[in-house]
Structures are given as C-alpha cells and as structure tokens.
Design an enzyme around this catalytic site. Sequence first.
Site, PDB file in Angstrom:
ATOM      1  N   ASN A   1       0.887  -1.349  -0.010  1.00 22.73           N
ATOM      2  CA  ASN A   1      -0.060  -0.122  -0.024  1.00 22.73           C
ATOM      3  C   ASN A   1       0.771   1.289  -0.061  1.00 22.73           C
ATOM      4  O   ASN A   1       0.486   2.458   0.305  1.00 22.73           O
ATOM      5  CB  ASN A   1      -0.999  -0.010   1.351  1.00 22.73           C
ATOM      6  CG  ASN A   1      -0.107  -0.118   2.456  1.00 22.73           C
ATOM      7  OD1 ASN A   1       0.975  -0.081   2.685  1.00 22.73           O
ATOM      8  ND2 ASN A   1      -0.934   0.154   3.656  1.00 22.73           N
TER       9      ASN A   1
ATOM     10  N   HIS B   1      -3.958   5.242  11.042  1.00 21.05           N
ATOM     11  CA  HIS B   1      -2.915   5.611  10.283  1.00 21.05           C
ATOM     12  C   HIS B   1      -3.249   5.787   8.880  1.00 21.05           C
ATOM     13  O   HIS B   1      -2.563   6.158   7.824  1.00 21.05           O
ATOM     14  CB  HIS B   1      -1.554   4.706  10.191  1.00 21.05           C
ATOM     15  CG  HIS B   1      -1.798   3.402   9.537  1.00 21.05           C
ATOM     16  ND1 HIS B   1      -2.952   2.561   9.456  1.00 21.05           N
ATOM     17  CD2 HIS B   1      -0.936   2.696   8.546  1.00 21.05           C
ATOM     18  CE1 HIS B   1      -2.508   1.750   8.823  1.00 21.05           C
ATOM     19  NE2 HIS B   1      -1.460   1.767   8.222  1.00 21.05           N
ATOM     20  N   GLY B   2      -4.451   5.535   8.636  1.00 23.70           N
ATOM     21  CA  GLY B   2      -4.957   5.507   7.016  1.00 23.70           C
ATOM     22  C   GLY B   2      -6.626   4.910   7.113  1.00 23.70           C
ATOM     23  O   GLY B   2      -7.259   4.773   8.295  1.00 23.70           O
TER      24      GLY B   2
END
Length: 365
Positions: free
Chosen positions: A99, A281-282
Amino acid sequence: MCVAIGLPDLHPGKGCPIGAACGSKGVFYPHLVGNDIGCGMALWKTSIRNKRVKLDAWAKNLEDLEGGWNGDVDIFRDSRGVQATDFDHTSLGTIGGGNHFAELQQIEEVCDEERFRELDLDENYLYLMVHSGSRGLGTQVLEEHKAKYAYRGFVEDTEEAIQYLEKHDNAMNWARCNRSLIAHRFLSMLIGSEVQPECGDNETTSDGSTRVLDIFHNYLSKWTFIDENGEDIDLWLHRKGAAPSNCGPVVIPGSRGAFSYLVEPIAEEQIQQTSAASLAHGAGRRWTRLKAKKAGQRMNKENLKTTDLGSKVICEKTELLYEEMPEAYKNIQAVIDDLVNFNLVKVIAVLRPLITYKNRVRVYE
C-alpha cells in the site's frame, strides 16, 4: 501486556493486527512492530502553485521510483545522519510494494484556518504525501530476530534488547531518509530540478519545496501509562499501523481516489491515555488482497487508472492495481468521523489526490 488499543482502521495483518497499539511492561516484542520498521507518512509543501496543474504531462514524467537512485546516495544518507547499510544503493529513495505510494495533492478544504496558517501552509500550492518505510532493511532486522528467537520478547536493558533497539532505531532513521529521497526524486521528475543531496537545517528540495511533517506508524517507543490507582507505569508501546497522537499534526490518507486529512491530535492527558497516544494511520483494508484481485479481474483495469475524483493512478503491476483499488479499503470519512467523535483529533485540512504513484518501470531506448 498491560494495554491493547484497536483504532478505526483496524484489520488483520501477518502475525498481529494492523491499526493497533499495545503496551507491555519490562519486555517488548519485535514481531508486534513487524518487518517494516519506521514505515510512515511524510507531507511536503511543494513549490508548485495550484493554478499550474499539468496532470497528463506530469504523469508521463514519473517513473522508476522502485529502482535505485543514480545520484550520490552516500552524501544524501550521511548528511541526514543515517548509518550506511547494504540496502542504500538499491533501495534508498524507493517506494516499495503493497500500500506504499507517493501522491501529489491539492487543498480541498481548510477546516482550521488558524492552525493551517501556523503551520505555514498555503492552499495556493500543491502538496506531496509519501508513504513508505525501511524496505529490505526492516525485513532483515525482523528475520534475523525470528531466526534466533522466534516470537520471543526481550527483557528491557538486556544486551539482546539493546542490540535490537539499535537496529530498530537505525531502520527508523533510514525509513525517514527514504521518504525524503522519494520526495526529492518525485519533485525532480515533476519540475525538472536537480535532487539536492545535502541537507541543511530544514529538509528542502532544490526547487524550494519543504517538508511539513514526517510521522512513523510502525515502531516501538517508551510511554507512561496511568493505571486505575493513578500510578505511572512505564510501558513499551508497540505501534503497528498506528500514528502517534503525541508528536504534533498527522496526515491520514484515504485509499487512492479518496481524500486525505491533515489532523491535530487532542493533547489532553485523559484522551492520550484512552487511545494509548495513538491514531488511525489510514483507511484500513476491508477486503483481503485475494478478494480484491478477484474483483479486479472482472473490471476494465484502465478504468482503475482514473479515479472518481479525476485523479491519475500510475501502477503498471496489474495485480497491485487490483489489490489497492479504492473498494478494497474502508471509507476514510467514517474513520475520520470516529476519531473526531471520540475527541481524538481536530481536522485542519482536507487534501484531494491529483496523481497517485505506485510503480512504473523506466523503459530504456
């Protein structure tokens, strides 16, 4: 283990969940950090004004950020205080798989005008976000540990613990340097400027782009937990896909084709304790890579190279294009809403993707 926290982007990972933070007393466990030690997000304010967007031309210029840099790697590394490794000339300045990405962005909305200006940000300029880590170096550190100790933890202050932490800290420094060189290379291709190997007091490219922040989300650190009796307990905090909320502003990306968010963590002690000083974090995966590949095989892959927001996606590996499709991830707006509703963050600004770079191999003629 004394504390375990799951964040809104929580999802399964190899050996332990991603989007989690956990704290242990007197002992720490390298496998809970994983192989990509020092992985994180960097945000750069570029020198490019947002009225000069040339998506098609820029997209054609971007290539080979998975291949080693042909500049003076030693000067770039040494000027940033990073120890030399066997991976420098092949991997420093490279994005990697999975990712990881580099994404050119523009400001979609300023939500906290005062804080936005305090950070010396300007909506008239474009921004660059870089997500990468320690590449093969971090993998080497973990594999060496597992070969000798399997999943055993280390008691703090022992010789084994000290040796691991030295390798861990070097991998973190290497990862931050890696993100910087990716940014330098990306902007050099975009603008036609030279990469500047030396680093002064501030991380700045030769064209005048500046680094706003660089935040780790895979690492080990000491943290003080307050127990139910009000006593301070020093813990080893393992963050795996968890951004810190005690290191200043954080940028939280969505999937490619989704908005990203620059946020200010709420510094109140009780909130920090509740969240183990950590944030999402995402967006976090909602599909496995296998499920995403199967879904992608039923699609026209060319349609995945332009998103619903009109941004460009550069990804020549078909399997990776499928694995990282927006549908494979959770709704980033829901993740941010959770963080806001639990009073963990305030949103400073929203960023719109323009070009998301994953990989493109240079063709030599």
